[in-house]
Design a protein around this motif. Sequence first.
Motif, PDB file in Angstrom:
ATOM      1  N   LYS A 165       0.807  -1.229   0.000  1.00 51.84           N
ATOM      2  CA  LYS A 165       0.000   0.000   0.000  1.00 51.84           C
ATOM      3  C   LYS A 165       0.841   1.281   0.000  1.00 51.84           C
ATOM      4  N   VAL A 166       1.912   1.300   0.782  1.00 55.15           N
ATOM      5  CA  VAL A 166       2.761   2.496   0.844  1.00 55.15           C
ATOM      6  C   VAL A 166       3.327   2.816  -0.532  1.00 55.15           C
ATOM      7  N   GLN A 167       3.798   1.780  -1.226  1.00 55.91           N
ATOM      8  CA  GLN A 167       4.361   1.975  -2.565  1.00 55.91           C
ATOM      9  C   GLN A 167       3.284   2.418  -3.553  1.00 55.91           C
ATOM     10  N   GLN A 168       2.076   1.881  -3.406  1.00 55.95           N
ATOM     11  CA  GLN A 168       0.962   2.296  -4.263  1.00 55.95           C
ATOM     12  C   GLN A 168       0.697   3.790  -4.111  1.00 55.95           C
ATOM     13  N   LEU A 169       0.700   4.249  -2.864  1.00 51.55           N
ATOM     14  CA  LEU A 169       0.458   5.670  -2.585  1.00 51.55           C
ATOM     15  C   LEU A 169       1.601   6.541  -3.111  1.00 51.55           C
ATOM     16  N   LYS A 170       2.827   6.057  -2.950  1.00 53.13           N
ATOM     17  CA  LYS A 170       3.992   6.799  -3.472  1.00 53.13           C
ATOM     18  C   LYS A 170       3.899   6.946  -4.990  1.00 53.13           C
ATOM     19  N   ASP A 171       3.499   5.865  -5.662  1.00 50.22           N
ATOM     20  CA  ASP A 171       3.340   5.895  -7.122  1.00 50.22           C
ATOM     21  C   ASP A 171       2.238   6.877  -7.527  1.00 50.22           C
ATOM     22  N   LYS A 262      15.344 -20.970  24.967  1.00 44.55           N
ATOM     23  CA  LYS A 262      15.157 -21.260  23.538  1.00 44.55           C
ATOM     24  C   LYS A 262      13.854 -20.639  23.034  1.00 44.55           C
ATOM     25  N   GLN A 263      12.808 -20.738  23.865  1.00 44.74           N
ATOM     26  CA  GLN A 263      11.514 -20.169  23.494  1.00 44.74           C
ATOM     27  C   GLN A 263      11.584 -18.646  23.425  1.00 44.74           C
ATOM     28  N   TYR A 264      12.263 -18.044  24.413  1.00 47.33           N
ATOM     29  CA  TYR A 264      12.416 -16.576  24.421  1.00 47.33           C
ATOM     30  C   TYR A 264      13.180 -16.101  23.182  1.00 47.33           C
ATOM     31  N   LYS A 265      14.252 -16.796  22.834  1.00 45.28           N
ATOM     32  CA  LYS A 265      15.058 -16.421  21.651  1.00 45.28           C
ATOM     33  C   LYS A 265      14.220 -16.497  20.374  1.00 45.28           C
ATOM     34  N   LYS A 266      13.384 -17.521  20.301  1.00 44.90           N
ATOM     35  CA  LYS A 266      12.518 -17.696  19.127  1.00 44.90           C
ATOM     36  C   LYS A 266      11.527 -16.537  19.017  1.00 44.90           C
ATOM     37  N   GLU A 267      10.911 -16.175  20.150  1.00 49.68           N
ATOM     38  CA  GLU A 267       9.926 -15.087  20.174  1.00 49.68           C
ATOM     39  C   GLU A 267      10.582 -13.746  19.829  1.00 49.68           C
ATOM     40  N   ILE A 268      11.783 -13.524  20.355  1.00 48.91           N
ATOM     41  CA  ILE A 268      12.516 -12.276  20.079  1.00 48.91           C
ATOM     42  C   ILE A 268      12.869 -12.191  18.602  1.00 48.91           C
ATOM     43  N   ALA A 269      13.338 -13.299  18.031  1.00 47.29           N
ATOM     44  CA  ALA A 269      13.701 -13.328  16.606  1.00 47.29           C
ATOM     45  C   ALA A 269      12.483 -13.032  15.724  1.00 47.29           C
ATOM     46  N   GLU A 270      11.327 -13.598  16.093  1.00 43.73           N
ATOM     47  CA  GLU A 270      10.094 -13.363  15.322  1.00 43.73           C
ATOM     48  C   GLU A 270       9.677 -11.890  15.393  1.00 43.73           C
ATOM     49  N   LEU A 271       9.774 -11.315  16.595  1.00 41.72           N
ATOM     50  CA  LEU A 271       9.422  -9.897  16.764  1.00 41.72           C
ATOM     51  C   LEU A 271      10.380  -8.987  16.002  1.00 41.72           C
ATOM     52  N   GLU A 272      11.657  -9.324  16.036  1.00 46.03           N
ATOM     53  CA  GLU A 272      12.660  -8.522  15.313  1.00 46.03           C
ATOM     54  C   GLU A 272      12.397  -8.543  13.814  1.00 46.03           C
ATOM     55  N   LEU A 273      11.998  -9.712  13.308  1.00 46.25           N
ATOM     56  CA  LEU A 273      11.680  -9.836  11.881  1.00 46.25           C
ATOM     57  C   LEU A 273      10.452  -8.986  11.536  1.00 46.25           C
ATOM     58  N   MET A 274       9.455  -9.015  12.411  1.00 46.38           N
ATOM     59  CA  MET A 274       8.247  -8.222  12.191  1.00 46.38           C
ATOM     60  C   MET A 274       8.557  -6.732  12.196  1.00 46.38           C
ATOM     61  N   ILE A 275       9.343  -6.300  13.184  1.00 50.69           N
ATOM     62  CA  ILE A 275       9.707  -4.882  13.301  1.00 50.69           C
ATOM     63  C   ILE A 275      10.468  -4.412  12.064  1.00 50.69           C
ATOM     64  N   LYS A 276      11.450  -5.221  11.668  1.00 53.09           N
ATOM     65  CA  LYS A 276      12.263  -4.884  10.486  1.00 53.09           C
ATOM     66  C   LYS A 276      11.398  -4.804   9.231  1.00 53.09           C
ATOM     67  N   SER A 277      10.486  -5.754   9.082  1.00 49.90           N
ATOM     68  CA  SER A 277       9.610  -5.782   7.900  1.00 49.90           C
ATOM     69  C   SER A 277       8.689  -4.566   7.869  1.00 49.90           C
ATOM     70  N   ILE A 278       8.122  -4.216   9.017  1.00 52.68           N
ATOM     71  CA  ILE A 278       7.226  -3.049   9.093  1.00 52.68           C
ATOM     72  C   ILE A 278       7.986  -1.778   8.714  1.00 52.68           C
ATOM     73  N   GLU A 279       9.184  -1.625   9.267  1.00 53.56           N
ATOM     74  CA  GLU A 279       9.990  -0.432   8.986  1.00 53.56           C
ATOM     75  C   GLU A 279      10.394  -0.356   7.517  1.00 53.56           C
ATOM     76  N   GLU A 280      10.704  -1.498   6.915  1.00 54.07           N
ATOM     77  CA  GLU A 280      11.080  -1.521   5.488  1.00 54.07           C
ATOM     78  C   GLU A 280       9.885  -1.191   4.599  1.00 54.07           C
ATOM     79  N   LEU A 281       8.726  -1.749   4.938  1.00 53.37           N
ATOM     80  CA  LEU A 281       7.522  -1.514   4.134  1.00 53.37           C
ATOM     81  C   LEU A 281       7.010  -0.085   4.263  1.00 53.37           C
ATOM     82  N   ALA A 282       7.343   0.569   5.392  1.00 52.20           N
ATOM     83  CA  ALA A 282       6.891   1.949   5.617  1.00 52.20           C
ATOM     84  C   ALA A 282       7.710   2.969   4.835  1.00 52.20           C
ATOM     85  N   GLU A 283       8.877   2.563   4.345  1.00 55.03           N
ATOM     86  CA  GLU A 283       9.768   3.508   3.643  1.00 55.03           C
ATOM     87  C   GLU A 283       9.181   3.952   2.294  1.00 55.03           C
TER      88      GLU A 283
END
Length: 283
Positions: A165-171, A262-283
Motif C-alpha cells: 500500500k505504501v508503494q501504491q500511494l507513493k506511485d 530457547k523459546q524466548y530467543k525464538k519469540e525475540i527473533a520473530e518480533l525482530e523480523l516483524m519490526i524490520k519488515s514493518i519499517e522496510e515496508l513503511a519507507e
Amino acid sequence: MEKHCPYCGSKVKSSDRFCIVCGKPLLSNLPEKNTKNQKELEEEIEELSQNETESEKKKKKKSKGKDKDEDQEEEKDINEKIKPLPNEIKEQIKLNIELKQILEKKKKLDEKLEEYQKAVKSDKYELDYDFAEDITKKLTAAKTVVQELNEKQKEVEIQLEKPFKVQQLKDAIEKKVYQLKNLSKEYKLKKIGKDVFKKLKKKYKQEKIDLDVEIEDLRKAMEMWATELKMDKNDIKSEQRLNKGRYSSKEISEEEFLEKDKQYKKEIAELELMIKSIEELAE
C-alpha cells in the motif's frame, strides 16, 4: 568575615544599610528600639527562609508533576489522533513477513541440497552403504520440504497485494506531481485555456494533498505498531534475564532454563523480523 543579607542571602558590606539586591534594611543597621534580640531575629528570618525554600520546593515538585502529567496527556492525545492500522494492511504485512520467512528457509535448504548432491557424487557414497543411505534420506527429506515451501509460497503470493500500500500511494503521488507539471507545460504552450488549467490544477493539487495525508497516516500507524512490538520484545528480554537469574540462583534446573531460553530467543527473533519488515515496508 563575609556578611550576607538575611532575606535573600546576597553578599553585603558591613557599612551597607540596605541590601543592594532585595532593598530590605539590614539588621545591623536597624535602630535598637525597633529590634528584638538580633540573634533571635536572625533565627526567625532563617526559619522563614527555610519555610519559603520548602514551600518553593513543594511548588516546583507539584509543577513538575503537573508538567509530567501534561506531557503524558499530550502523548496520549497524539496516540489517540493516530488512526489505527487497518486489519487488511496488518494482514498484508504478515503475508510479506511469511513470504520472507519462506524464501529464507528455501535459501538454507538450497545450500543443504547442494551439499547432499556433492556427497552423492563422492567416492564415499559409492563405497559406504550407511553413509549413502543417510545422505539419500536427507536428500529426499530436503526435496520434500522444498516442494511444500513452493506450494506455500504460491498460496501466499496469491493473497499478497503487490506492490504494498505504501508503494501504491507513493506511485500515485508521483503521478499527481507529473500531472501538475504536464498541466503547467500545456498551459504555457497555450494548448489549454486558463479556466481548464485552473480547474484541473485545483483538482490535482487536492488529490495530491489527500494522498500525502493518507500515506502519512499509514506510516504513523505502522510506526506505532512497530513501537508496540519493540515494547513486547523488551518485555520478553526482561523475562529472559529473569529466567537466567532463576537458573543462577538454582531455582530452576538447567533443562528448564534452556527450554525457556530457547523459546524466548525464538519469540525475540520473530518480533525482530516483524519490526524490520514493518519499517522496510513503511519507507
